[in-house]
Design a protein around this motif. Structure first.
Motif, PDB file in Angstrom:
ATOM      1  N   HIS A   1       0.737  -1.178   0.201  1.00 41.03           N
ATOM      2  CA  HIS A   1      -0.051  -0.072   0.130  1.00 41.03           C
ATOM      3  C   HIS A   1       1.034   1.313  -0.032  1.00 41.03           C
ATOM      4  CE1 HIS A   1      -2.464  -3.118   1.517  1.00 41.03           C
ATOM      5  NE2 HIS A   1      -3.580  -2.592   1.030  1.00 41.03           N
ATOM      6  N   THR A   2       1.589   1.315  -1.285  1.00 37.73           N
ATOM      7  CA  THR A   2       2.414   2.587  -1.018  1.00 37.73           C
ATOM      8  C   THR A   2       2.090   3.591  -2.491  1.00 37.73           C
ATOM      9  OG1 THR A   2       4.041   1.778  -2.859  1.00 37.73           O
ATOM     10  CG2 THR A   2       4.368   1.070  -0.501  1.00 37.73           C
ATOM     11  N   VAL A   3       2.698   4.698  -2.528  1.00 31.75           N
ATOM     12  CA  VAL A   3       2.306   5.586  -3.588  1.00 31.75           C
ATOM     13  C   VAL A   3       3.102   5.188  -4.894  1.00 31.75           C
ATOM     14  CG1 VAL A   3       1.706   7.512  -2.196  1.00 31.75           C
ATOM     15  CG2 VAL A   3       4.089   7.247  -2.658  1.00 31.75           C
ATOM     16  N   ARG A   4       3.964   3.996  -4.663  1.00 31.39           N
ATOM     17  CA  ARG A   4       4.621   3.728  -5.905  1.00 31.39           C
ATOM     18  C   ARG A   4       4.375   2.114  -6.429  1.00 31.39           C
ATOM     19  NH1 ARG A   4       7.494   3.760  -1.753  1.00 31.39           N
ATOM     20  NH2 ARG A   4       8.716   1.780  -1.039  1.00 31.39           N
ATOM     21  N   HIS A   5       3.456   1.564  -5.807  1.00 36.12           N
ATOM     22  CA  HIS A   5       3.198   0.282  -6.206  1.00 36.12           C
ATOM     23  C   HIS A   5       1.781  -0.080  -6.717  1.00 36.12           C
ATOM     24  CE1 HIS A   5       6.691  -0.785  -3.722  1.00 36.12           C
ATOM     25  NE2 HIS A   5       6.845  -1.707  -4.410  1.00 36.12           N
ATOM     26  N   LEU A   6       1.653  -0.669  -7.907  1.00 36.13           N
ATOM     27  CA  LEU A   6       0.472  -1.209  -8.302  1.00 36.13           C
ATOM     28  C   LEU A   6       0.522  -2.680  -8.499  1.00 36.13           C
ATOM     29  CD1 LEU A   6       0.566   1.570 -11.392  1.00 36.13           C
ATOM     30  CD2 LEU A   6      -1.232   1.558  -9.363  1.00 36.13           C
ATOM     31  N   THR A   7      -0.773  -3.497  -8.599  1.00 37.07           N
ATOM     32  CA  THR A   7      -0.775  -4.588  -9.034  1.00 37.07           C
ATOM     33  C   THR A   7      -0.562  -5.024 -10.468  1.00 37.07           C
ATOM     34  OG1 THR A   7      -3.081  -4.764  -8.585  1.00 37.07           O
ATOM     35  CG2 THR A   7      -1.721  -5.446  -6.603  1.00 37.07           C
ATOM     36  N   GLU A   8      -1.084  -4.105 -11.214  1.00 33.54           N
ATOM     37  CA  GLU A   8      -1.017  -4.010 -12.552  1.00 33.54           C
ATOM     38  C   GLU A   8      -0.373  -2.887 -13.159  1.00 33.54           C
ATOM     39  OE1 GLU A   8      -4.543  -5.288 -14.659  1.00 33.54           O
ATOM     40  OE2 GLU A   8      -3.747  -4.761 -16.461  1.00 33.54           O
ATOM     41  N   PHE A   9       0.917  -2.930 -14.018  1.00 30.59           N
ATOM     42  CA  PHE A   9       1.419  -1.909 -14.492  1.00 30.59           C
ATOM     43  C   PHE A   9       1.827  -2.076 -15.763  1.00 30.59           C
ATOM     44  CE2 PHE A   9       5.895  -2.839 -14.086  1.00 30.59           C
ATOM     45  CZ  PHE A   9       5.926  -3.793 -12.910  1.00 30.59           C
ATOM     46  N   THR A  10       2.221  -0.896 -16.572  1.00 35.43           N
ATOM     47  CA  THR A  10       2.748  -1.035 -17.862  1.00 35.43           C
ATOM     48  C   THR A  10       4.437  -1.122 -17.754  1.00 35.43           C
ATOM     49  OG1 THR A  10       0.834   0.023 -18.654  1.00 35.43           O
ATOM     50  CG2 THR A  10       2.778  -0.046 -20.200  1.00 35.43           C
ATOM     51  N   GLY A  11       4.837  -2.333 -18.161  1.00 29.35           N
ATOM     52  CA  GLY A  11       6.291  -2.274 -18.182  1.00 29.35           C
ATOM     53  C   GLY A  11       6.839  -1.939 -19.515  1.00 29.35           C
ATOM     54  N   ILE A  12       8.034  -1.485 -19.672  1.00 32.83           N
ATOM     55  CA  ILE A  12       8.708  -1.213 -20.762  1.00 32.83           C
ATOM     56  C   ILE A  12       9.988  -1.989 -20.640  1.00 32.83           C
ATOM     57  CG2 ILE A  12       9.958   0.556 -22.160  1.00 32.83           C
ATOM     58  CD1 ILE A  12       8.119   2.698 -20.938  1.00 32.83           C
ATOM     59  N   ASP A  13      10.022  -3.207 -21.172  1.00 26.36           N
ATOM     60  CA  ASP A  13      11.094  -4.026 -21.156  1.00 26.36           C
ATOM     61  C   ASP A  13      12.023  -4.237 -22.640  1.00 26.36           C
ATOM     62  OD1 ASP A  13       9.434  -5.610 -18.911  1.00 26.36           O
ATOM     63  OD2 ASP A  13      11.359  -6.128 -18.854  1.00 26.36           O
ATOM     64  N   PHE A  14      13.308  -4.331 -22.308  1.00 31.42           N
ATOM     65  CA  PHE A  14      14.081  -4.569 -23.551  1.00 31.42           C
ATOM     66  C   PHE A  14      15.197  -5.521 -23.197  1.00 31.42           C
ATOM     67  CE2 PHE A  14      16.473  -1.063 -21.663  1.00 31.42           C
ATOM     68  CZ  PHE A  14      17.856  -1.172 -21.862  1.00 31.42           C
ATOM     69  N   GLU A  15      15.699  -6.211 -24.256  1.00 28.05           N
ATOM     70  CA  GLU A  15      16.966  -7.146 -23.853  1.00 28.05           C
ATOM     71  C   GLU A  15      17.608  -7.014 -25.217  1.00 28.05           C
ATOM     72  OE1 GLU A  15      16.653  -8.703 -20.952  1.00 28.05           O
ATOM     73  OE2 GLU A  15      18.472  -9.895 -20.999  1.00 28.05           O
ATOM     74  N   GLN A  16      19.021  -6.966 -25.032  1.00 24.14           N
ATOM     75  CA  GLN A  16      20.028  -6.893 -26.288  1.00 24.14           C
ATOM     76  C   GLN A  16      21.148  -7.962 -26.082  1.00 24.14           C
ATOM     77  OE1 GLN A  16      20.848  -2.726 -24.680  1.00 24.14           O
ATOM     78  NE2 GLN A  16      22.487  -2.991 -26.100  1.00 24.14           N
ATOM     79  N   GLY A  17      21.670  -8.329 -27.205  1.00 21.00           N
ATOM     80  CA  GLY A  17      22.297  -9.330 -27.290  1.00 21.00           C
ATOM     81  C   GLY A  17      23.948  -8.936 -27.543  1.00 21.00           C
ATOM     82  N   PHE A  18      25.028  -9.646 -27.503  1.00 23.51           N
ATOM     83  CA  PHE A  18      26.440  -9.307 -27.927  1.00 23.51           C
ATOM     84  C   PHE A  18      26.819  -8.128 -27.104  1.00 23.51           C
ATOM     85  CE2 PHE A  18      24.607 -11.993 -31.340  1.00 23.51           C
ATOM     86  CZ  PHE A  18      25.375 -12.915 -31.431  1.00 23.51           C
ATOM     87  N   ILE A  19      26.534  -8.084 -26.134  1.00 25.16           N
ATOM     88  CA  ILE A  19      27.117  -7.070 -25.076  1.00 25.16           C
ATOM     89  C   ILE A  19      28.498  -7.278 -24.448  1.00 25.16           C
ATOM     90  CG2 ILE A  19      24.717  -6.049 -24.673  1.00 25.16           C
ATOM     91  CD1 ILE A  19      25.051  -7.281 -21.743  1.00 25.16           C
ATOM     92  N   GLU A  20      28.955  -6.378 -24.143  1.00 22.58           N
ATOM     93  CA  GLU A  20      30.333  -6.552 -23.611  1.00 22.58           C
ATOM     94  C   GLU A  20      30.130  -6.732 -21.992  1.00 22.58           C
ATOM     95  OE1 GLU A  20      33.622  -6.661 -24.580  1.00 22.58           O
ATOM     96  OE2 GLU A  20      33.122  -6.519 -26.648  1.00 22.58           O
ATOM     97  N   SER A  21      29.108  -5.796 -21.499  1.00 24.94           N
ATOM     98  CA  SER A  21      28.995  -5.725 -20.144  1.00 24.94           C
ATOM     99  C   SER A  21      27.691  -4.917 -19.834  1.00 24.94           C
ATOM    100  CB  SER A  21      30.099  -4.848 -19.319  1.00 24.94           C
ATOM    101  OG  SER A  21      29.669  -3.531 -19.478  1.00 24.94           O
ATOM    102  N   GLU A  22      26.919  -4.902 -18.568  1.00 20.89           N
ATOM    103  CA  GLU A  22      25.848  -4.185 -18.137  1.00 20.89           C
ATOM    104  C   GLU A  22      26.086  -2.701 -18.610  1.00 20.89           C
ATOM    105  OE1 GLU A  22      28.301  -5.191 -16.185  1.00 20.89           O
ATOM    106  OE2 GLU A  22      28.453  -3.942 -14.438  1.00 20.89           O
ATOM    107  N   GLN A  23      27.461  -2.013 -18.638  1.00 18.88           N
ATOM    108  CA  GLN A  23      27.465  -0.770 -19.245  1.00 18.88           C
ATOM    109  C   GLN A  23      26.685  -0.318 -20.475  1.00 18.88           C
ATOM    110  OE1 GLN A  23      28.931   1.599 -17.241  1.00 18.88           O
ATOM    111  NE2 GLN A  23      29.565   0.056 -15.497  1.00 18.88           N
ATOM    112  N   GLU A  24      26.494  -1.254 -21.423  1.00 17.71           N
ATOM    113  CA  GLU A  24      25.797  -1.132 -22.655  1.00 17.71           C
ATOM    114  C   GLU A  24      24.360  -1.088 -22.386  1.00 17.71           C
ATOM    115  OE1 GLU A  24      27.775  -3.387 -26.124  1.00 17.71           O
ATOM    116  OE2 GLU A  24      28.959  -3.724 -24.433  1.00 17.71           O
TER     117      GLU A  24
END
Ligand code: 4AD
Ligand code: MG
Length: 446
Positions: free
Chosen positions: A226-249
């Motif tokens: 019960h906070t001002v930043r949590h919902l039980t259903e929200f819209t996620g923006i997700d991405f994933e990328q291959g051939f990276i050197e590290s999390e910096q990319e």
């Protein structure tokens, strides 16, 4: 008769076009925002999706039938009006409409359950009960117009950067984040779960050969928060990328995304920003500072917020850090890197020679987490060992384990919450304001 027929075929125009139609007969439609009866003259302020139209009925200039037809007019009723557009220096738009025909399409009940003019402020929960009415307040509707634009900028960013948009199932047989947050549903007598993240599928699609994928979609979390930043259903923006050197990319991608969104908001959404009182308040980030968790915890401890090496950041710590980076680096944003393994899921890669850390990060904006990302462990044996360390058996996660056995590049990705982005962009006190029809542990309607 000819004249009548001509009137019937009038095409509807909108408030924004009215100024260009001086001395013409036009048709307009919309909601009654205001109605004033000064006996010998009546005024209707009509509202459509583009703006306001002043309709003026001087008793001496309109027919008795038209004048009388709005005797008992109520606010919020829907009208269709034919009339002559006249230049009028007194009117807000410089023109007014003198009606020759008024049709009351739908008469609204009066009074309305909430005040939409902004004069009487209702509790958020009441506003949400009547959300479709709440949106008739210019501030509310502009927030959702802005949200629509932000979503468009997100799509533009990924499409311009070589990512492929995907849509993955929200009905699933299991989750990968953590069992406690799953909503269980009855799937023809078998248990199924609402997806708490597209994690498995976005990794799967990197491995498919798509290399770079993104998804914008619903995310379900069975968290009784019960906070001002949590919902039980929200819209996620997700991405994933291959051939990276590290999390910096991966962080580079998030940085580019936030820069792109905010630059376009600043350049293209002036009308919404002004309506929301934000026109002077948009910071477009260039380089976002990146701070190691160890360094952050040292600073926190020096300022009375002591956390152990295994702890996650608390909301208070995030808030403090938000203020700190604003003062120190003049930045509203900060990446915190290297979260403890203890608070991250099994699939986050560990740094070489550091079994207690992860190649992961959160993005904090004005003191609130808006994104979590990481490089993923793609080496099957190590992944299996990491799962075991968290009490999981990779062999039992058949679909997930398969994708690491037929050619998998080093990869990483991130999930951002659109609702949190809107909460922070618009400086809202509560995430529920940022979403049309919020779902939380107490609210399942409307
Ligand atoms: O931090 P989260 O839980 O991370 C994941 O879902 C990972 N699979 C992401 C990854 O690729 N590693 O969720 C990502 C973001 C959060 O940073 C936050 O912005 C938002 O989703 N979020 C919520 N928004 C509203 N209500 C909630 N209950 C949220 N939980 C997460
Ligand atoms: Mg997170």
């Amino acid at each position: 008769m000819d004249k009548m027929e001509k009137k019937e075929t009038l095409k509807r125009i909108h408030a924004v076009d009215l100024l260009n139609c001086a001395d013409q007969v036009v048709k307009v439609s919309g909601w009654v925002e205001n109605y004033r009866d000064l006996k010998k003259i009546r005024f209707i302020q009509l509202k459509d999706r583009t703006g306001f139209i002043q309709v003026t009925l001087p008793q001496t200039e309109v027919s008795k039938e038209v004048f009388d037809s709005i005797q008992d007019l109520t606010k919020e009723s829907v009208l269709e009006i034919d009339g002559l557009v006249k230049k009028s220096p007194q009117a807000r738009l410089g023109v007014e409409l003198i009606p020759s025909k008024i049709q009351i399409v739908s008469k609204a009940k009066a009074p309305t359950p909430i005040d939409m003019s902004g004069k009487i402020v209702s509790d958020l929960s009441v506003r949400l009960d009547y959300r479709f009415l709440d949106l008739r307040n210019p501030k509310s509707i502009n927030l959702f117009k802005l949200r629509s634009r932000v979503l468009g900028f997100v799509v533009d960013f990924f499409e311009n950067s070589g990512f492929i948009g995907i849509n993955t199932p929200k009905l699933t047989s299991a989750g990968v984040e953590s069992g406690a947050e799953l909503f269980k549903v009855d799937y023809f007598g078998k248990p199924a779960y609402l997806a708490q993240s597209p994690q498995i599928y976005k990794q799967m699609m990197v491995c498919s050969g798509l290399e770079k994928v993104y998804e914008i979609g619903p995310v379900f979390r069975a968290e009784k928060s019960h906070t001002v930043r949590h919902l039980t259903e929200f819209t996620g923006i997700d991405f994933e990328q291959g051939f990276i050197e590290s999390e910096q990319e991966v962080m580079d991608t998030v940085e580019g995304l936030m820069h792109f969104i905010l630059k376009h908001v600043q350049e293209e959404c002036a009308e919404q920003l002004i309506a929301l009182g934000l026109d002077q308040k948009i910071e477009v980030p260039e380089k976002i500072p990146r701070m190691d968790m160890v360094e952050v915890k040292k600073l926190l401890a020096e300022n009375g917020l002591k956390l152990t090496a295994e702890d996650d950041l608390t909301p208070e710590a995030e808030k403090w850090l938000g203020d700190y980076v604003l003062k120190k680096f003049n930045s509203e944003f900060v990446f915190v890197t290297n979260y403890p393994w203890a608070v991250r899921p099994f699939y986050h890669m560990k740094p070489n020679g550091d079994s207690k850390g992860t190649k992961s990060f959160d993005l904090i904006w004005k003191g609130l987490e808006i994104a979590t990302g990481a490089q993923r462990e793609h080496r099957y044996d190590l992944l299996k060992a990491q799962a075991k360390e968290k009490g999981l058996n990779l062999d039992e996660m058949k679909d997930y384990s398969l994708i690491f056995q037929y050619g998998v590049p080093a990869h990483g990705g991130c999930g951002l919450g659109l609702d949190r982005i809107m909460e922070q962009l618009c400086n809202l006190d509560n995430i529920r304001e940022a979403i049309l029809l919020p779902r939380d542990p107490e609210r399942l309607t409307p």
